[in-house]
Design a protein around this motif. Structure first.
Motif, short mmCIF file in Angstrom:
data_model
loop_
_atom_site.label_atom_id
_atom_site.label_comp_id
_atom_site.label_asym_id
_atom_site.label_seq_id
_atom_site.Cartn_x
_atom_site.Cartn_y
_atom_site.Cartn_z
N GLY A 657 -61.66 16.67 95.31
CA GLY A 657 -60.89 17.68 96.04
C GLY A 657 -59.85 18.38 95.19
O GLY A 657 -58.84 18.86 95.69
N MET A 658 -60.09 18.44 93.87
CA MET A 658 -59.10 19.04 92.98
C MET A 658 -59.58 20.33 92.32
O MET A 658 -58.92 20.87 91.44
CB MET A 658 -58.69 18.02 91.90
CG MET A 658 -57.88 16.88 92.49
SD MET A 658 -57.29 15.73 91.24
CE MET A 658 -58.79 15.00 90.68
N ALA A 659 -60.77 20.79 92.75
CA ALA A 659 -61.34 21.98 92.11
C ALA A 659 -60.43 23.20 92.23
O ALA A 659 -60.38 24.04 91.33
CB ALA A 659 -62.72 22.30 92.70
N GLN A 660 -59.67 23.28 93.33
CA GLN A 660 -58.82 24.45 93.53
C GLN A 660 -57.64 24.52 92.56
O GLN A 660 -56.95 25.52 92.47
CB GLN A 660 -58.32 24.50 94.98
CG GLN A 660 -59.19 25.36 95.89
CD GLN A 660 -59.35 26.81 95.42
OE1 GLN A 660 -58.37 27.51 95.22
NE2 GLN A 660 -60.60 27.24 95.20
N LYS A 661 -57.40 23.42 91.82
CA LYS A 661 -56.36 23.46 90.79
C LYS A 661 -56.93 23.95 89.46
O LYS A 661 -56.21 24.15 88.49
CB LYS A 661 -55.78 22.05 90.56
CG LYS A 661 -54.96 21.53 91.72
CD LYS A 661 -54.03 20.41 91.27
CE LYS A 661 -54.77 19.10 91.10
NZ LYS A 661 -53.86 17.96 90.88
N ALA A 662 -58.28 24.08 89.42
CA ALA A 662 -58.94 24.31 88.13
C ALA A 662 -59.28 25.78 87.89
O ALA A 662 -59.70 26.49 88.79
CB ALA A 662 -60.23 23.48 88.06
N VAL A 663 -59.05 26.21 86.65
CA VAL A 663 -59.46 27.54 86.22
C VAL A 663 -60.39 27.37 85.02
O VAL A 663 -60.04 26.67 84.07
CB VAL A 663 -58.23 28.39 85.81
CG1 VAL A 663 -58.67 29.72 85.20
CG2 VAL A 663 -57.32 28.63 87.01
N VAL A 664 -61.59 27.96 85.11
CA VAL A 664 -62.50 27.91 83.97
C VAL A 664 -62.19 29.08 83.06
O VAL A 664 -62.07 30.22 83.54
CB VAL A 664 -63.98 27.97 84.44
CG1 VAL A 664 -64.92 28.04 83.23
CG2 VAL A 664 -64.32 26.77 85.31
N VAL A 665 -61.99 28.82 81.77
CA VAL A 665 -61.71 29.91 80.83
C VAL A 665 -62.93 30.13 79.95
O VAL A 665 -63.55 29.18 79.48
CB VAL A 665 -60.45 29.64 79.99
CG1 VAL A 665 -59.21 29.65 80.87
CG2 VAL A 665 -60.55 28.34 79.22
N ALA A 666 -63.29 31.42 79.76
CA ALA A 666 -64.51 31.75 79.03
C ALA A 666 -64.23 32.81 77.98
O ALA A 666 -63.57 33.80 78.28
CB ALA A 666 -65.57 32.26 80.01
N ALA A 667 -64.72 32.59 76.76
CA ALA A 667 -64.57 33.60 75.71
C ALA A 667 -65.38 34.83 76.07
O ALA A 667 -65.00 35.96 75.74
CB ALA A 667 -65.02 33.04 74.37
N ALA A 668 -66.52 34.62 76.75
CA ALA A 668 -67.38 35.73 77.16
C ALA A 668 -67.73 35.55 78.63
O ALA A 668 -68.18 34.47 79.03
CB ALA A 668 -68.65 35.74 76.32
N MET A 669 -67.51 36.58 79.41
CA MET A 669 -67.76 36.48 80.85
C MET A 669 -69.23 36.79 81.16
O MET A 669 -69.85 37.61 80.49
CB MET A 669 -66.87 37.45 81.62
CG MET A 669 -65.38 37.16 81.51
SD MET A 669 -64.91 35.63 82.33
CE MET A 669 -64.66 36.21 84.00
N ASN A 670 -69.74 36.12 82.20
CA ASN A 670 -71.13 36.31 82.59
C ASN A 670 -71.23 36.12 84.11
O ASN A 670 -70.60 35.22 84.66
CB ASN A 670 -71.99 35.27 81.85
CG ASN A 670 -73.37 35.14 82.44
OD1 ASN A 670 -73.55 34.47 83.45
ND2 ASN A 670 -74.33 35.76 81.81
N VAL A 671 -71.99 37.00 84.74
CA VAL A 671 -72.06 37.00 86.19
C VAL A 671 -72.57 35.68 86.78
O VAL A 671 -71.93 35.07 87.63
CB VAL A 671 -72.96 38.16 86.68
CG1 VAL A 671 -73.27 37.99 88.16
CG2 VAL A 671 -72.27 39.48 86.45
N GLU A 672 -73.73 35.24 86.29
CA GLU A 672 -74.33 34.04 86.89
C GLU A 672 -73.44 32.82 86.73
O GLU A 672 -73.24 32.05 87.67
CB GLU A 672 -75.71 33.75 86.28
CG GLU A 672 -76.80 34.67 86.76
CD GLU A 672 -76.84 35.98 86.01
OE1 GLU A 672 -75.97 36.21 85.15
OE2 GLU A 672 -77.74 36.80 86.29
N ARG A 673 -72.89 32.68 85.52
CA ARG A 673 -72.06 31.49 85.27
C ARG A 673 -70.79 31.55 86.13
O ARG A 673 -70.39 30.56 86.73
CB ARG A 673 -71.70 31.40 83.77
CG ARG A 673 -72.93 31.23 82.87
CD ARG A 673 -72.57 30.74 81.48
NE ARG A 673 -71.71 31.65 80.76
CZ ARG A 673 -72.13 32.53 79.86
NH1 ARG A 673 -73.42 32.62 79.57
NH2 ARG A 673 -71.27 33.31 79.24
#
Lengths: 700, 137
Positions: A657-673
């Motif tokens: 139940g902690m996913a809402q604290k998480a931010v995924v950071v990406a060097a390159a953005m992609n729609v599907e991911r």
């Protein structure tokens, strides 16, 4: 009682004394009007005469005009413009005409005396010529109410005074002349300086739209003119069109597209038509002047042609609220300035033509390149589409003949699927680089690492070395990752066992150098020259040949450069230069959460986050797992973590139940991911922050 | 999974409508197709109160909007309007362009997935899974 002789001697002494005082008193007066006024006053008060007046010859030499007269009589005669003919019947006429003193002891009996109603009591009059050298400049009249008031000695005494007066008048005239010369020289110097200023300030401006308004403003400021405007002759050669005008009058005329006919009756028309400067000193009287309602106060106007070689480009108008504001010198200096301006205009026009020609050439070249690429593309797409149509036709035939073979049908479908996939791949490659370009500060090593991850380069194949003092680059990281990915995929397809990426500051200032070397098959020499062109591939018909084209396009868009060297059978090296990013400014991290968990490999980016947060007094921990997530206010997860699978991390967070604290950071953005991570419940998916400011924004 | 789930398909490209409809019908779904936002909403509303409402929608992103003009992101507006009518309707967005911001917008508005045309894989499996995970279906 003194004897007549003694009385005469006494009178003579008084006269001499008075004459000396007059001479001394007036000698230092340099204003001619003041000099003459003081002279007549002193003669009457010191000598006790009824009246004294000074006549000076006018420019024609035909008239002696009264310039100063004693008392009310004098004032009245000056106001009436009293003048006498040189050589005429009057005593002044005779004195100036014959250059000798005249005496009338009882003027009633003297024929030459003109009975003057302003001086009814005059009984004796003396007229003394005022001469310098051989030149008569006027005459002095001295009048008395006594009959026979003057003796021969008086004449001599007063004549000597008159001679000194004449010299004083001459001196004052010379002084005034000198002053005038000086004033003119000063004015000329000022005009030349202004012309020079206009020339200097305008010479470097190569945009007409900037040059012309600046010029009219500089001219009005430098010369103090009421108005200045620049007209340029239009393409038809018939009209001089106002292109810049000073102040609100200029704006109003520009708004109505003010234009004047070349060769017409306006001053601009005449200047452009005849290619010569025109002056109207009181424009009210000048026929060629166009009475302009926007410039009601103009009293003098000058129109100067703008000429380069034999070509008239237009004309400049300068206008003053003073009558007779311009003289011959002004024309010369202003024309010099107009000549400089004409050269500047000509340069600007030439540059514009050059730019136009260059654009035309660029368009032609672009068209040629597009045509070549399009031809290649049509050929390629045609080749890929043909199997689809022929296979479908065959399938239809088979269906109608009811000869359906399952294996053949499956094979046909594979053919269609493969061809369609290739066409879709072209769209992917072409669309990518066409994206909006948003450069930002980036760690090039981290972007390369992410690109290798997404291209499927195994950690055992890749070696990445970043020199410790490598600065951030300025790049759109999504696009840069795409460029690197294309190179990694090529290397893998060339069967490379090792791919080495080395990153360091370039020997060329302002760039970071990236060298990407593989030990794969290398590029065959026959296609090496065409390696950047679209639809060129070494990998057979199952590839689009757009990867390197896209990479070149991306690196060029970043203002970088890319070159390639290759040895068939030994490998290929790509050398890339990417511009260094400007120094990042300081960030305010006071509002970010106090405990941040970073889930990442132990790499350059994780260290940057840790150092930035701890220097702002925040607690951060780097882990390969979700350990510590419970106590963290915010969790940053690197999309390309290799130590643990990202999906496992996200599932664990979601489960806890902690996913809402998480931010995924990406060097390159992609729609599907992005969609997948959001579906797994994370708060957001964002571009990886590479500066403290970006980090503060992500954590805010 | 309901054997005869009913799917609304909205796309302005006739070939895509045709092939997608064929694929879905062959998989056993009932499909109604529309070519723009206005007709899509109308079709959805017409069956909403009947005994056979739609169980899912597949929406294109760039197509004529409610004014009838071609608009980038018109499908997002339709997505919101459909969810106003039925908040738990599973919706999958389809786009020819891979635009991260649009995908984020779609998910934020309540779309269950966002697919880039030509890159979508196992669409039927995805539809099945989403339908299975939607309680009211």
């Amino acid at each position: 009682m003194p004897t007549p002789k003694a009385a005469s001697a006494e009178r003579r002494a008084t006269l001499l004394h008075a004459a000396a005082r007059v001479a001394k008193g007036v000698a230092s007066i340099l204003d001619p009007d003041e000099l003459l006024r003081r002279t007549v006053d002193v003669i009457c008060t010191e000598f006790g005469f009824y009246y004294a007046g000074v006549f000076l010859l006018d420019q024609t030499g035909r008239w002696a005009t009264l310039r100063a007269g004693y008392g009310e009589a004098g004032a009245a005669m000056i106001a009436a413009g009293h003048k006498l003919v040189v050589g005429g019947n009057s005593m002044i006429g005779a004195a100036t005409g014959r250059r000798e003193a005249r005496i009338a002891l009882d003027v009633g009996e003297e024929a030459v005396f003109f009975r003057n109603p302003h001086l009814p009591q005059t009984r004796s009059e003396m007229a003394l010529p005022l001469s310098v050298g051989d030149e008569v400049i006027g005459a002095l009249t001295v009048q008395s109410i006594e009959e026979a008031a003057f003796t021969q000695e008086d004449i001599e005494t007063l004549q000597s005074m008159a001679d000194q007066l004449a010299i004083a008048i001459q001196n004052s005239r010379l002084h005034r002349q000198n002053q005038e010369f000086f004033r003119q020289a000063e004015r000329r110097a000022r005009l030349l300086e202004a012309a020079n200023n206009v020339g200097k300030k305008t010479a470097s401006i190569l945009d007409l739209e900037e040059l012309l308004p600046k010029t009219v403003d500089i001219m009005c400021e430098a010369y103090g003119f009421y108005y200045a405007g620049v007209f340029l002759i239009d393409k038809s050669g018939k009209w001089a069109v106002l292109r810049a005008g000073h102040g609100t009058a200029g704006q109003a005329m520009l708004a109505v597209s003010h234009k004047l006919e070349v060769g017409g009756s306006s001053m601009i028309g005449a200047a452009t038509g005849m290619c010569e400067a025109r002056i109207a000193l009181d424009v009210g009287e000048e026929k060629v002047h166009f009475k302009n309602p926007h410039l009601p106060h103009t009293r003098s106007e000058m129109a100067l042609p703008l000429v380069v070689g034999n070509k008239v480009l237009g004309a400049v108008t300068v206008q003053s609220v003073e009558e007779r504001a311009f003289n011959a010198d002004d024309i010369i200096t202003l024309q010099t300035m107009a000549d400089h301006l004409a050269i500047a205009i000509n340069n600007a026009q030439l540059l514009k033509e050059l730019e136009k020609a260059n654009q035309e050439l660029l368009r032609t070249k672009t068209y040629e390149a597009l045509t070549a690429a399009t031809t290649q593309a049509i050929h390629w797409i045609g080749n890929k589409a043909l199997p689809i149509t022929t296979t479908i036709a065959r399938m239809k035939d088979e269906l109608s003949d009811e000869k359906i073979d399952r294996d053949s049908l499956k094979d046909d479908l594979d053919l269609i699927s493969e061809s369609a996939h290739l066409i879709v791949q072209v769209k992917e490659n072409l669309l990518g680089p066409a994206r909006e370009h948003k450069p930002r500060s980036a760690m090039v090593g981290d972007v390369a690492q992410a690109a290798a991850f997404h291209a499927g380069v195994a950690t055992s194949v890749l070696s990445l070395t970043v020199a410790p003092n490598t600065p951030l680059v300025l790049a759109d990281t999504t696009q840069l990752a795409r460029a690197f990915s294309n190179l990694f995929r090529n290397a893998l397809e060339a069967k490379a066992n090792k791919i080495a990426v080395t990153i360091a500051p370039s020997s060329e200032a302002g760039y970071v150098a990236v060298a990407l070397t593989d030990d794969g098959a290398g590029i065959p020499s026959e296609i090496f020259e065409k390696v950047w062109a679209a639809f060129i591939t070494t990998k057979g018909p199952s590839h689009s040949g757009l990867g390197l084209t896209a990479t070149l396009h991306i690196i060029t868009q970043l203002d970088g450069r890319i070159t390639v060297t290759s040895q068939p059978g030994q490998g290929t090296t790509f050398n890339i230069l990417i511009p260094v990013s400007p120094e990042a400014s300081a960030a305010d991290l006071s509002h970010v959460p106090s405990t941040v968990l970073v889930i990442d490999d132990d790499d350059e980016w994780a260290r940057f986050v840790s150092v930035t947060l701890s220097s702002a007094g925040k607690f951060s921990a780097s882990r390969h797992s979700v350990e510590g997530a419970t106590t963290a206010d915010r969790i940053l997860i690197d999309e390309t973590i290799t130590a643990t699978k990202l999906t496992e991390i996200l599932s664990a967070l979601k489960g806890a139940g902690m996913a809402q604290k998480a931010v995924v950071v990406a060097a390159a953005m992609n729609v599907e991911r992005t969609t997948t991570y959001l579906q797994m419940g994370v708060k957001d998916v964002v571009l990886k922050p590479y500066t403290a400011i970006e980090l503060a924004a992500v954590l805010a | 999974m309901p054997a005869k789930a009913k799917i609304l398909l909205v796309d302005d490209e006739p070939l895509i409508r045709r092939s997608m409809q064929k694929t879905l019908v062959r998989a056993g779904y009932t499909v109604e197709a529309a070519e723009d936002c206005t007709s899509g909403l109308k079709t959805f509303e017409a069956s909403h109160t009947t005994a056979a409402p739609f169980n899912m929608a597949l929406l294109d992103i760039n197509m004529p909007n409610f004014d009838g003009t071609e608009a980038s992101g018109a499908g997002l507006e339709l997505l919101s309007r459909l969810l106003q009518v039925r908040p738990d309707l599973p919706v999958i967005m389809l786009s020819a362009y891979d635009e991260v911001n649009k995908s984020k917008d779609a998910i934020a508005r309540g779309a269950r997935n966002y697919c880039v045309k030509g890159r979508e894989q196992n669409l039927l499996t995805m539809i099945e899974e989403i339908l299975a995970s939607t309680p009211s279906n």
